[in-house]
Design a protein around this motif. Structure first.
Motif, PDB file in Angstrom:
ATOM      1  N   UNK A   1      -7.075  -3.490   2.380  1.00 25.30           N
ATOM      2  CA  UNK A   1      -5.735  -4.027   2.133  1.00 25.30           C
ATOM      3  C   UNK A   1      -5.272  -4.884   3.312  1.00 25.30           C
ATOM      4  N   UNK A   2      -4.203  -5.596   3.079  1.00 27.39           N
ATOM      5  CA  UNK A   2      -3.719  -6.556   4.072  1.00 27.39           C
ATOM      6  C   UNK A   2      -3.102  -5.852   5.287  1.00 27.39           C
ATOM      7  N   UNK A   3      -2.497  -4.703   5.073  1.00 23.81           N
ATOM      8  CA  UNK A   3      -1.872  -3.992   6.191  1.00 23.81           C
ATOM      9  C   UNK A   3      -2.890  -3.626   7.262  1.00 23.81           C
TER      10      UNK A   3
ATOM     11  N   UNK B   1      -1.674  -9.399  -4.253  1.00 22.17           N
ATOM     12  CA  UNK B   1      -2.093 -10.174  -3.084  1.00 22.17           C
ATOM     13  C   UNK B   1      -2.548  -9.292  -1.929  1.00 22.17           C
ATOM     14  N   UNK B   2      -1.867  -8.165  -1.729  1.00 23.44           N
ATOM     15  CA  UNK B   2      -2.125  -7.343  -0.543  1.00 23.44           C
ATOM     16  C   UNK B   2      -3.187  -6.279  -0.750  1.00 23.44           C
ATOM     17  N   UNK B   3      -3.299  -5.743  -1.964  1.00 25.62           N
ATOM     18  CA  UNK B   3      -4.221  -4.627  -2.210  1.00 25.62           C
ATOM     19  C   UNK B   3      -5.567  -5.148  -2.702  1.00 25.62           C
TER      20      UNK B   3
ATOM     21  N   UNK C   1       0.831  -1.217   0.000  1.00 28.49           N
ATOM     22  CA  UNK C   1       0.000   0.000   0.000  1.00 28.49           C
ATOM     23  C   UNK C   1       0.863   1.264   0.000  1.00 28.49           C
ATOM     24  N   UNK C   2       2.133   1.120   0.345  1.00 32.29           N
ATOM     25  CA  UNK C   2       3.078   2.238   0.312  1.00 32.29           C
ATOM     26  C   UNK C   2       3.912   2.240  -0.963  1.00 32.29           C
TER      27      UNK C   2
ATOM     28  N   UNK D   1      -7.945 -13.202   3.032  1.00 28.55           N
ATOM     29  CA  UNK D   1      -8.511 -12.457   1.908  1.00 28.55           C
ATOM     30  C   UNK D   1     -10.004 -12.753   1.828  1.00 28.55           C
ATOM     31  N   UNK D   2     -10.787 -11.788   1.417  1.00 26.78           N
ATOM     32  CA  UNK D   2     -12.235 -11.972   1.330  1.00 26.78           C
ATOM     33  C   UNK D   2     -12.592 -13.136   0.410  1.00 26.78           C
ATOM     34  N   UNK D   3     -11.787 -13.331  -0.636  1.00 24.28           N
ATOM     35  CA  UNK D   3     -12.058 -14.421  -1.585  1.00 24.28           C
ATOM     36  C   UNK D   3     -11.865 -15.800  -0.950  1.00 24.28           C
TER      37      UNK D   3
END
Length: 264
Positions: A145-147, A100-102, A86-87, A121-123
């Motif tokens: 996001x994962x963070x 994977x993270x976003x 995300x950064x 993950x929602x999926x």
């Protein structure tokens, strides 16, 4: 019949009960159909799930080299609070990590032994909960996001376990808890930037029924390194474990990357 291939975690289908499948390169096996039958599991070799070389598996089905180089085995997978996509900052491969993270992630409470907090993950709902052997599970927040999911989990780990007691899960020694009521207690425990994502009013409780004929009183784990050939009567499937009549349990996911032969 005989089946042979590289073990990966069992694929599942949500139903009453859960349906389990072992999928190999050239065949697949409906594991539910093996209940109350004798089967033999034989270790043949190793094969890394990443590079596919015949190398001893180190962790998560990967050989040593792949575990420390592949983007699919970064520290952020087990510790989502370390996510940096995300950064715009890469760990090993930013393109992979952004994919994977976003994406939407769920922080949840699950009941597989005692109450456990986790991230997925929602999926992967409800697959993640099935893989953990949860009898019940409920979402706490859905974040983009994962963070954000990771820092929420860190905050809640001060109040809930973050690992499943696999022995209690497999003997079905599970405390009775109202997860809907439990969720309402924790809104003020999550980070301020995550509170807008809190699931305040939803009653999305998942109840999961596993194909188990009877639960063992005690369990002993099958390790193919020490016992390369095992025969037993299958009496249940829960989480990613096969349960046998004599109390032996086999963690299929823990043996990923092992080439096995299964005789039915």
């Amino acid at each position: 019949m005989q089946y042979e291939g590289v073990l990966t975690k069992m694929q599942t289908e949500y139903g009453n009960p859960i349906q389990y499948y072992l999928v190999f390169e050239n065949s697949f096996l409906s594991v539910n159909q093996l209940l109350d039958k004798n089967i033999t599991i034989s270790f043949v070799d190793f094969q890394c799930l990443n590079c596919t070389k015949k190398k001893k598996v180190y962790r998560q089905g990967f050989c040593y080299d792949c575990f420390y180089s592949s983007a699919a085995a970064g520290d952020w997978i087990m510790r989502p609070e370390l996510s940096t996509a995300h950064l715009g900052i890469a760990d090993r491969d930013l393109v992979y990590e952004e994919k994977a993270q976003l994406q939407p992630h769920i922080v949840y409470l699950a009941l597989s032994s005692e109450i456990k907090v986790g991230v997925t993950r929602k999926t992967q709902v409800p697959t993640r909960w099935i893989d953990q052997g949860a009898n019940e599970a409920i979402a706490v927040v859905e974040v983009p996001n994962r963070y954000l999911a990771g820092i929420t989990e860190v905050a809640l780990k001060n109040h809930y376990a973050d690992k499943t007691n696999w022995r209690k899960m497999l003997t079905n020694d599970i405390e009775a808890v109202d997860l809907v009521a439990e969720r309402l207690k924790l809104e003020n425990l999550i980070p301020a930037e995550v509170q807008p994502y809190f699931y305040a009013d939803k009653t999305d409780l998942y109840q999961i029924n596993y194909p188990v004929l009877h639960y063992p009183a005690k369990v002993k784990s099958l390790n193919l390194d020490k016992t390369p050939v095992f025969e037993g009567k299958l009496t249940g499937i829960k989480g990613q474990y096969l349960l046998f009549e004599d109390g032996t349990v086999f963690n299929v996911r823990g043996a990923e990357g092992s080439v096995v032969r299964i005789d039915v």
